[in-house]
Design an enzyme around this catalytic site. Structure first.
Site, mmCIF file in Angstrom:
data_model
loop_
_atom_site.group_PDB
_atom_site.id
_atom_site.type_symbol
_atom_site.label_atom_id
_atom_site.label_comp_id
_atom_site.label_asym_id
_atom_site.label_seq_id
_atom_site.Cartn_x
_atom_site.Cartn_y
_atom_site.Cartn_z
ATOM 1 N N CYS A 1 1.598 10.288 4.649
ATOM 2 C CA CYS A 1 1.822 11.418 5.577
ATOM 3 C C CYS A 1 2.433 12.605 4.838
ATOM 4 O O CYS A 1 2.113 13.765 5.135
ATOM 5 C CB CYS A 1 2.774 11.006 6.695
HETATM 6 C C1 BEZ Z 1 2.108 6.373 4.898
HETATM 7 O O1 BEZ Z 1 2.079 7.465 5.445
HETATM 8 O O2 BEZ Z 1 2.219 6.269 3.701
HETATM 9 C C2 BEZ Z 1 1.990 5.114 5.703
HETATM 10 C C3 BEZ Z 1 2.476 5.077 6.999
HETATM 11 C C4 BEZ Z 1 2.376 3.890 7.723
HETATM 12 C C5 BEZ Z 1 1.789 2.785 7.150
HETATM 13 C C6 BEZ Z 1 1.287 2.847 5.858
HETATM 14 C C7 BEZ Z 1 1.392 4.010 5.122
#
Ligand code: BEZ
Length: 209
Positions: free
Chosen positions: A45
């Site tokens: 994100c």
């Molecule tokens: C991420 O944004 O890296 C992420 C968020 C939730 C689960 C896996 C990855």
């Protein structure tokens, strides 16, 4: 609830990093890309939010406003935005909705219980100035989105709203487009003065109008 193409995007009021947002007045006459994140302080994100911030010029050119959502609180978003600026080299320049009560996530069906019963998946909604949903894409949490693809679809939607054309596979703005099969050849000659190539009665290419 799952929102389908052509349906009206639900209105809402929710807190964000840019203060309280009442969605319809905030969107005004713009297109909107509304996209959700599973959680704050997550690596994928972080890269996505930095990329959307860097694409602001591309969104502006197309009269599009970006708005993100994550189910954490606004104070967390503000702390996280410092990390985004530090690691991605771009300040958040669009609102990030704080949705700890899952109000917006539930309205838009952004929680997929079989994937996670608490966190939003990576949903994308492209909404036109009439509040109509024009594109939905859902990615798993482990896969970062391709925002160039989202811009490409917006280019296609905006073009095909104006002209009786469709865009072929992997089309990019500037490339030839396909004349709608509903347009007869005689009308096509008038509507597309640059001419067209007819491979089949239903497959006619013309330069992008
Ligand atoms: C991420 O944004 O890296 C992420 C968020 C939730 C689960 C896996 C990855």
């Amino acid at each position: 609830m799952s929102l389908k193409l052509g349906e009206i995007a639900p209105d809402f009021t929710q807190e964000s990093t840019a203060g309280s947002i009442h969605f319809y007045p905030w969107s005004g006459n713009s297109w909107v890309v509304l996209f959700s994140h599973p959680k704050d302080f997550t690596p994928v994100c972080t890269t996505e939010l930095g990329t959307v911030a860097k694409l602001k010029g591309e969104f502006d050119k197309r009269n599009v406003k970006a708005i993100g959502l994550s189910v954490d609180a606004v104070n967390d978003h503000k702390e996280w935005s410092k990390d985004i600026a530090e690691t991605q080299g771009a300040q958040l320049n669009f609102p990030l909705l704080a949705d700890p009560d899952r109000k917006v996530a539930n309205l838009y069906g952004m929680i997929h219980e079989k994937a996670s019963d608490t966190a939003t998946v990576r949903s994308v909604f492209v909404i036109d100035p009439n509040h109509k949903i024009r594109l939905t894409i859902t990615y798993p949490a482990s896969t970062g989105r391709n925002f160039d693809e989202i811009l490409r679809v917006i280019d296609s939607l905006q073009l095909t709203d104006k002209h009786k054309v469709a865009t072929p596979v992997n089309w990019k703005s500037g490339e030839d487009v396909i004349i709608s099969p509903a347009v007869a050849d005689e009308d096509a000659k008038k509507q597309f003065p640059k001419g067209f190539r007819k491979l089949k009665p239903y497959l006619r290419y013309t330069p992008q109008p």
